[in-house]
Enzyme design. Structure first.
Site, mmCIF file in Angstrom:
data_model
loop_
_atom_site.group_PDB
_atom_site.id
_atom_site.type_symbol
_atom_site.label_atom_id
_atom_site.label_comp_id
_atom_site.label_asym_id
_atom_site.label_seq_id
_atom_site.Cartn_x
_atom_site.Cartn_y
_atom_site.Cartn_z
ATOM 1 C CG ASP B 11 38.313 36.845 -35.713
ATOM 2 O OD1 ASP B 11 38.665 37.820 -36.392
ATOM 3 O OD2 ASP B 11 37.413 36.056 -36.065
ATOM 4 C CG ASP B 130 30.734 41.961 -42.545
ATOM 5 O OD1 ASP B 130 31.528 41.074 -42.911
ATOM 6 O OD2 ASP B 130 30.862 42.581 -41.468
#
Lengths: 198, 253
Positions: B11, B130
């Protein structure tokens, strides 16, 4: 000096990045004189067979490549490898460069997805300088839906994707990788180094 | 036969790798290019950069990270986060990425999937999802980092993704993400049984045996992990040695 042939079909800079990393002098070019002066040629390629042949033909370089390949090694990568064969059957029949006997046809691996995307193992076949020094457990990175159909004597290594698929081919001065050596980690770098040192 | 892939995910915020625990207490863990080089040496089969900067300047910084990494790392690079248009795809691929991952934007504008697949090829279109269990016994798709329920059925969504020509699905289970109790085997099987394209397992990995579990119990093609690798608890090489010992095909280091 290796000339990476620029005819507008992708992955040039990944190939150049890998050669630069290996400190192998290279030039990305569409200039016929550069091809004549170079020690070796690389024909990259991403996309579809007919488009790539058309784009290569529009650069006017096909005749030069045909002359130069009599004198110096040429490496085709992915679609660039497929173009080394006589004919391609992606969206109809298209004439290839004809450096290696054979055709390029859609793979039909039973129960498996097309395109083959991922790391697959090289299964060594005929001895070939370009695969020198590789272990029996070498994996390389593939992204393709079509594959060469050719004589086993022109295959340096196969890979198994629902059957034997030519992964690395050769004939005289001409070499081809169906996989992407520039994305195949240490194994791929070794292959590019082998080619540069021929 | 294709090797099962181990994929570290980085990330990136403003050019730095960060790791948040449940979106709180975000920590800087280092330089993305350096970390990518390190993971490459350990035998990572692919590296994912996920851009969590939501600004225009951030995008430029991210592309610089990709450009620099592509000069030194010779395995496929996948970039996600903030990609909304065909132009964003083009810029990212030109910088040296091999694949582009989209998530919320794909839900908001599914045509982006088919457009990108047509222009750049299926192989570079990865759809991140997700998802979370719902009270109807199924799974629902969420967007915006798992915060917004789209009332979209996971089964319908993965079918559409495949039909539109995506190359891969990266499935993150909100139920197991951050818990470190293992990948969401049930949810992965639910998706793997519905599509033919490769599925990457994400969310929940906390120990080495979770990697063998996901490959033995699901048809997932790859496993993605972040914190486990960032904090040096495991190296990619250790995971691969372990999997080899379990007779799971992996690329050697």
């Amino acid at each position: 000096m290796i000339a990476i042939i620029d005819y507008g079909a992708g992955n040039l800079f990944s190939v150049q990045n890998a050669l630069n990393y290996l400190e192998i002098p290279n030039i990305v070019t569409k200039n016929a004189e550069d091809l004549r002066k170079a020690d070796k040629l690389i024909l990259p390629g991403v996309g579809a067979f007919p488009d790539a042949m058309r784009m290569l033909s529009e650069t006017g370089l096909i005749e030069v490549i045909k002359e130069e390949v009599q004198k110096k090694p040429l490496l085709g990568i992915c679609l660039g490898m497929q173009m080394l064969f006589e004919k391609g059957y992606e969206f109809g029949e298209t004439e290839g460069l004809g450096f290696i006997k054979g055709t390029v046809e859609l793979m039909t691996p039973p129960g498996l997805v097309i395109p083959q995307i991922g790391w697959n193992k090289l299964e060594m076949n005929e001895d070939c300088k370009i695969l020198e020094g590789l272990s029996d457990d070498s994996y390389v990175y593939f992204v393709h839906s079509y594959a060469a159909v050719c004589d086993s004597k022109n295959v340096a290594a196969y890979t198994d994707y629902g059957g034997k698929v030519p992964a690395c081919v050769f004939s005289g001065n001409v070499y081809g990788c169906q996989f992407h050596p520039e994305k195949s980690g240490e194994t791929g770098l070794r292959i590019l180094k082998n080619f540069a040192e021929m | 036969m294709l090797a099962k892939r181990i994929i570290p995910c980085l990330d990136v915020r403003n050019g730095k790798v960060v790791k948040g625990v449940n979106f709180e207490g975000v920590k800087d863990v280092g330089d993305p290019v350096e970390l990518a080089i390190q993971y490459n040496k350990q035998g990572a089969d692919e590296i994912v950069f996920y851009d969590i900067t939501a600004s225009h300047e951030g995008r430029g910084v991210m592309l610089d990270v990709v450009r620099e990494t592509a000069k030194q790392v010779f395995v496929p690079l996948c970039v996600g986060g903030g990609i909304a248009t065909i132009e964003d795809f083009r810029d990212t691929l030109r910088a040296g990425a091999d694949k582009v991952s989209i998530n919320s934007q794909a839900v908001k504008n599914p045509k982006l999937i088919s457009d990108a697949a047509e222009v750049f090829g299926s192989q570079c279109v990865v759809i991140g999802i997700d998802a979370k269990r719902n009270d109807k016994g199924g799974y629902s798709v969420f967007i915006n980092g798992g915060r917004l329920d789209m009332n979209l059925d996971l089964g319908d969504w993965v079918k559409e993704i495949e039909e539109r020509g995506a190359g891969e699905i990266c499935l993150n289970s909100i139920d197991t993400d951050g818990v470190r109790g293992g990948f969401d085997i049930e949810m992965l099987n639910f998706v793997c049984s519905r599509v033919k394209i490769p599925v990457i397992a994400s969310g929940g990995c906390g120990a080495i045996n979770h990697f063998s579990e996901v490959f033995e119990q699901t048809a997932s093609s790859a496993a993605l992990a972040a914190s486990l690798f960032h904090f040096g608890e495991l190296t990619v090489g250790e995971v691969k040695e372990y999997l080899k010992g379990k007779n799971i095909a992996v690329r050697g280091v």
